[in-house]
Design a protein around this motif. Sequence first.
Motif, PDB file in Angstrom:
ATOM      1  N   ASP A  11       7.654   6.146 -15.913  1.00 48.97           N
ATOM      2  CA  ASP A  11       7.227   5.207 -14.978  1.00 48.97           C
ATOM      3  C   ASP A  11       8.659   4.891 -14.134  1.00 48.97           C
ATOM      4  OD1 ASP A  11       8.330   3.046 -16.263  1.00 48.97           O
ATOM      5  OD2 ASP A  11       6.254   2.619 -17.185  1.00 48.97           O
ATOM      6  N   THR A  59       5.706   5.407  -6.322  1.00 50.79           N
ATOM      7  CA  THR A  59       5.763   6.056  -7.385  1.00 50.79           C
ATOM      8  C   THR A  59       5.275   7.615  -7.221  1.00 50.79           C
ATOM      9  OG1 THR A  59       5.140   4.299  -8.774  1.00 50.79           O
ATOM     10  CG2 THR A  59       4.865   6.420  -9.746  1.00 50.79           C
ATOM     11  N   LYS A  60       4.435   8.013  -6.431  1.00 49.72           N
ATOM     12  CA  LYS A  60       3.924   9.245  -6.089  1.00 49.72           C
ATOM     13  C   LYS A  60       4.932   9.935  -5.225  1.00 49.72           C
ATOM     14  CE  LYS A  60      -0.079  11.712  -4.135  1.00 49.72           C
ATOM     15  NZ  LYS A  60      -1.207  11.592  -3.450  1.00 49.72           N
ATOM     16  N   GLY A  83       0.832  -1.346  -0.111  1.00 52.32           N
ATOM     17  CA  GLY A  83      -0.003  -0.057  -0.104  1.00 52.32           C
ATOM     18  C   GLY A  83       0.893   1.401  -0.137  1.00 52.32           C
ATOM     19  N   LEU A  84       2.101   1.237  -0.144  1.00 54.52           N
ATOM     20  CA  LEU A  84       3.023   2.390  -0.203  1.00 54.52           C
ATOM     21  C   LEU A  84       3.186   2.862  -1.511  1.00 54.52           C
ATOM     22  CD1 LEU A  84       4.763   3.951   1.811  1.00 54.52           C
ATOM     23  CD2 LEU A  84       6.721   2.725   0.975  1.00 54.52           C
ATOM     24  N   ALA A  85       2.571   4.350  -1.670  1.00 55.55           N
ATOM     25  CA  ALA A  85       2.601   5.060  -2.748  1.00 55.55           C
ATOM     26  C   ALA A  85       3.989   5.353  -3.309  1.00 55.55           C
ATOM     27  CB  ALA A  85       1.723   6.067  -2.985  1.00 55.55           C
ATOM     28  N   GLY A 112      11.018   0.464  -7.107  1.00 56.24           N
ATOM     29  CA  GLY A 112       9.882   0.419  -7.781  1.00 56.24           C
ATOM     30  C   GLY A 112      10.142  -0.388  -8.981  1.00 56.24           C
TER      31      GLY A 112
END
Length: 307
Positions: A129, A45-46, A41-43, A270
Amino acid sequence: MKLKHILFWAGLLLCLTPVLTSPTALVLGFFISSLGLIPEGLAITKMTKKLLSYSIIGLGFGIPLQQALSVTSHGIGIVIFTIIGTLVIGSMVAKVIGLNSKTGHLIASGTAICGGSAIAAVAPAIEADDDQIGLALGTVFVLNSVALFVFPMIGHLVGLNQQTFGTWAAIAIHDTSSVVGAASAYGTEALKTATTLKLARALWIIPVAFFSAFLFRSESKKISIPYFILFYCLAIAITDLLPQWQVFYHGIFMVSKQLLVVCLYLIGCGISIGRLKQSGPKPFIFGVSLWITISCSSLAWLLTHPL
């Protein structure tokens, strides 16, 4: 707290210390990801995109505007030629070998301007990305390591003087840190020339980022304006207009450099092994081919037009 959380955050905190360099942070992040130690649940990319923008703005406080403009004016011809030439050749080669256009553009931008910093600035402008950014950075970091040893050897072999070698290093080596390392090994005058010219080339992040945003605009024809580049320009202007705060600016610059290390760690986190396998050796072959082309052509020009 789960063990994976502890290891992930421990790695991130380690990136805030001088222990890790940019390449090792990227590798560490990839290692953490490969072991499945990324908290759910860790964002990432954001987080990465925001930190990248903040880091680039902070790096603007380390660009001496008048010095950079002075050097650019003296070598404006070769600066423009190599930057535009690298981007154009890179675009053509990427299409020929079937490399992802964004990955190719990131590698070409890093080769044309200043390695990881240019990639970090262009990436949010084209909405790349993490895999594309990671492949580009990985390619550039490997070539930087090679350049540290190879460039001084070639310079001595062909008999380049200090100023000529410094100019060549600033043009053909990606990251500023590697330019400084190679030039310092060659001599004091080479170091002065290379450092100043490389900082001057860093100013070209601004137009290249805007051009990249236009080039990779969405099908709706809307251009995603990289607003952080405007703040990057503002940071450069502030250091020039208010020079009395140099100590403060230097502090921001150093913090921003460390934040960039954190960004590379998150980018590594990522990257997936599956996507790396899908991309194959094309990014590295592309980066090496482009680098050799620019290095050889710029060296040939400098040998026929000695400084």
